[in-house]
Design a protein around this motif. Sequence first.
Motif, PDB file in Angstrom:
ATOM      1  N   UNK A  88      36.603  25.495  49.440  1.00  0.00           N
ATOM      2  CA  UNK A  88      36.518  25.307  47.982  1.00  0.00           C
ATOM      3  C   UNK A  88      36.817  26.617  47.252  1.00  0.00           C
ATOM      4  N   UNK A  89      36.271  27.731  47.756  1.00  0.00           N
ATOM      5  CA  UNK A  89      36.486  29.027  47.101  1.00  0.00           C
ATOM      6  C   UNK A  89      37.961  29.434  47.171  1.00  0.00           C
ATOM      7  N   UNK A  90      38.649  29.058  48.241  1.00  0.00           N
ATOM      8  CA  UNK A  90      40.088  29.333  48.326  1.00  0.00           C
ATOM      9  C   UNK A  90      40.827  28.667  47.174  1.00  0.00           C
ATOM     10  N   UNK A  91      40.466  27.412  46.899  1.00  0.00           N
ATOM     11  CA  UNK A  91      41.078  26.711  45.773  1.00  0.00           C
ATOM     12  C   UNK A  91      40.717  27.340  44.441  1.00  0.00           C
ATOM     13  N   UNK A  92      39.452  27.735  44.288  1.00  0.00           N
ATOM     14  CA  UNK A  92      39.016  28.336  43.023  1.00  0.00           C
ATOM     15  C   UNK A  92      39.689  29.691  42.795  1.00  0.00           C
ATOM     16  N   UNK A  93      39.853  30.467  43.860  1.00  0.00           N
ATOM     17  CA  UNK A  93      40.559  31.736  43.729  1.00  0.00           C
ATOM     18  C   UNK A  93      42.031  31.508  43.379  1.00  0.00           C
ATOM     19  N   UNK A  94      42.595  30.413  43.891  1.00  0.00           N
ATOM     20  CA  UNK A  94      43.967  30.064  43.514  1.00  0.00           C
ATOM     21  C   UNK A  94      44.034  29.788  42.019  1.00  0.00           C
ATOM     22  N   UNK A  95      42.972  29.152  41.499  1.00  0.00           N
ATOM     23  CA  UNK A  95      42.875  28.939  40.052  1.00  0.00           C
ATOM     24  C   UNK A  95      42.807  30.255  39.305  1.00  0.00           C
ATOM     25  N   UNK A  96      42.104  31.243  39.882  1.00  0.00           N
ATOM     26  CA  UNK A  96      42.030  32.568  39.251  1.00  0.00           C
ATOM     27  C   UNK A  96      43.414  33.216  39.177  1.00  0.00           C
ATOM     28  N   UNK A  97      44.222  33.007  40.219  1.00  0.00           N
ATOM     29  CA  UNK A  97      45.595  33.528  40.195  1.00  0.00           C
ATOM     30  C   UNK A  97      46.359  32.897  39.038  1.00  0.00           C
ATOM     31  N   UNK A  98      46.207  31.582  38.884  1.00  0.00           N
ATOM     32  CA  UNK A  98      46.900  30.878  37.797  1.00  0.00           C
ATOM     33  C   UNK A  98      46.457  31.399  36.435  1.00  0.00           C
ATOM     34  N   UNK A  99      45.160  31.630  36.272  1.00  0.00           N
ATOM     35  CA  UNK A  99      44.665  32.153  34.996  1.00  0.00           C
ATOM     36  C   UNK A  99      45.212  33.550  34.718  1.00  0.00           C
ATOM     37  N   UNK A 100      45.334  34.362  35.761  1.00  0.00           N
ATOM     38  CA  UNK A 100      45.910  35.700  35.596  1.00  0.00           C
ATOM     39  C   UNK A 100      47.372  35.602  35.181  1.00  0.00           C
TER      40      UNK A 100
END
Length: 335
Positions: free
Chosen positions: A313-325
């Motif tokens: 789950x955290x891998x997906x959430x960190x991927x979301x952080x990349x998108x936000x950046x």
Amino acid sequence: MEIRKVQVTGGSSYIVSLPKEWVKTSGIRKNDPVGLITQPDGTLLVTPKITPEVAQREKRFEVSAATDQTFIFRCLIGAYIAGYTTITLFARARLPPQIRIQVRQFTQMAIGQEVVDETETSITIKDLLSPAEMPFQNTIKRMGVLVRGMHRDGVEALTSGNRRLAEDVLTRDNDVDRLHWLVARQTNLVLADPNLSRKMGVSPSMVMSYFLISRIIERIGDHATRVAKNAILLLDDGATGTVTGMVREASATSQTLFDQALRSLFSQDLEAANETLKRLPDLESQARAINEEAMQFDAATATAVVALSDSIRRTGEYSGDICETVINHLIDEGA
């Protein structure tokens, strides 16, 4: 801030005098050239550095037999990331053997660092890599490939019962770390030298985005390691049941999110980044289902399953952080 009036000479040339103290500090003499760089915000940067070479900086550490090995290793990494081109360790007596061991470990992990001089009382390490030879995008792409492979193999080890594959994942984490250190080092070098920024074709804001994304990918690598560790625990326990298939499906979702996040970065696609963020709830639902399924096992097995689910789950959430950046950067750049 000093305020100086613009004057006109020869009817067409605009001139402004340079601060005397700055001229003296920079060692500028009559007829010496200076560089003028127009910044994205409209300001004008005046610099005495007109050559692309990285400024040579040296950091020295005094060590002894009482020096903590972990501490000196962290100091070496800190000097490397700070952008020092030469690092020297010296002792008043003979250099302790454990310090030489730490230096060898450091040069094996830090990209471009080599021992160029060694005596009984000192070791000198020099940076042999030009920052322009390792573009940020190439390093980020390499990190992405490594992390994706680690996550994939960690899950594959669980589903196929291949313990050796999971153990191999654990050995790859250092490769991700060393690339992240390189990005951090180059970030400091570029921010300190506008000429290098121009040579590498990246703006300071883009450099900071690359650094943030590099840090995020490094954390995803940490979670891939956790996936492998928990896979080993579950293989030893041998009682995963139907949860294995659920883990495989959730992993596929998180990997898709990671791939899409990196594609939005390299294509500078704001809409693609936003679409990726919309898919995060699907992964969260899958992770909750795994956690509920884990309740059928004993405490030790359930703990490992939930920890594995959390890393996916955290891998997906960190991927979301990349998108936000990516979105934040593109908005700042006027996309």
